[in-house]
Design an enzyme around this catalytic site. Structure first.
Site, short mmCIF file in Angstrom:
data_model
loop_
_atom_site.label_atom_id
_atom_site.label_comp_id
_atom_site.label_asym_id
_atom_site.label_seq_id
_atom_site.Cartn_x
_atom_site.Cartn_y
_atom_site.Cartn_z
N TYR A 72 30.01 -50.95 8.79
CA TYR A 72 30.58 -52.27 9.63
C TYR A 72 29.67 -51.82 10.95
O TYR A 72 28.23 -51.48 10.82
CB TYR A 72 31.96 -50.77 10.87
N CYS A 73 29.39 -52.95 11.31
CA CYS A 73 28.35 -53.75 12.07
C CYS A 73 27.70 -53.88 11.23
O CYS A 73 25.26 -53.31 11.37
CB CYS A 73 28.18 -53.36 13.10
#
Length: 273
Positions: free
Chosen positions: A134-135
């Protein structure tokens, strides 16, 4: 590098979830004006921090419902990027400088990367994008291609902050699944497209899991302070705001965060929180 102003405070909760973002902008501005580098530690109680890009998913409301149902507080930060989890076991660390102290954007990221390498000499840490985390970003920090930290940057007037979330301990697989749930619900058939990550919880891990032993947040803070040669006690951020006559500035930036998060309040807070 031992002239940092050291700031720390108790864990942020749902009731003061805008505070770290309002404070960060004030500290960046202060660092630029006073030519004062700052080290800021902060932690959160079950936050799902969303970037502005996350608010443009096809079904934002349905995605947010998954966050609340998983027991996390959604907060839209005042910068770009994508969603990250911050809870007990995750340390947020910001190195804040006057902008002339950093030659390039990459230079600022490299400062954080080299610091974390020294903080964990037991680990071989790499810096490259872990695409299914994520990110994801070009300066993701990982060990054996498993991400432990993400870096971002923010500039305000004459200052610049290099910010990192570091997964120290806790259930990283659960964190990944919560982010996966958000993107799956909010993107549906477009999951993993248009610049949104196809989150695989197995792509990330914690420092504790890598070391095979529990590592506390306080231990990591102590390691960072030792590397930077910081011997003084940390300053309480709220006391610092008062001492430096920043109350009005803090209220202004806090209000801006409230406006930015109005969509969350209108769509979901009345029904789910």
């Amino acid at each position: 590098m031992n002239n940092f102003l050291l700031m720390d405070q108790p864990i942020y909760t749902k009731e003061n979830c805008f505070d770290p973002f309002a404070l960060t902008d004030i500290l960046i501005e202060y660092a630029g004006e006073k030519k004062q580098p700052i080290l800021h530690f902060w932690e959160c109680e079950n936050f799902f921090i969303l970037g502005m890009k996350d608010t443009r998913v096809p079904d934002f409301s349905e995605g947010i419902q998954t966050i609340v149902k998983n027991g996390y507080t959604p907060v839209i930060r005042n910068s770009g990027g994508l969603g990250v989890i911050c809870d007990r076991g995750v340390l947020n660390l910001s190195l804040i400088f006057p902008k002339e102290a950093l030659e390039t954007i990459d230079h600022s990221y490299e400062k954080m990367y080299h610091l974390i390498q020294r903080v964990f000499p037991e680990l071989t840490i790499d810096a490259f994008e872990i695409e299914n985390s994520y990110c994801p970003g070009r300066f993701d920090l990982s060990v054996n291609a498993k991400k432990i930290a993400g870096l971002s940057q923010r500039r305000v007037k004459g200052g610049i902050a290099v910010m990192m979330y570091l997964s120290v301990d806790g259930n990283q697989n659960k964190r990944g699944n919560i982010v996966y749930d958000f993107y799956r619900a909010s993107l549906k058939d477009e999951f993993g497209t248009k610049g949104y990550p196809s989150v695989d919880s197995q792509s990330m891990t914690t420092v504790s899991d890598l070391l095979g032993e529990h590592l506390s947040i306080d231990t990591v803070k102590d390691r960072v302070k030792d590397i930077l040669g910081l011997k003084t006690a940390s300053i309480d951020t709220y006391q610092w705001i008062q001492t430096n006559n920043q109350e009005e500035n803090f209220k202004k930036r806090h209000h801006s965060m409230g406006e930015r998060n109005q969509k969350l309040k209108e769509d979901l807070y009345a029904n789910f929180l």
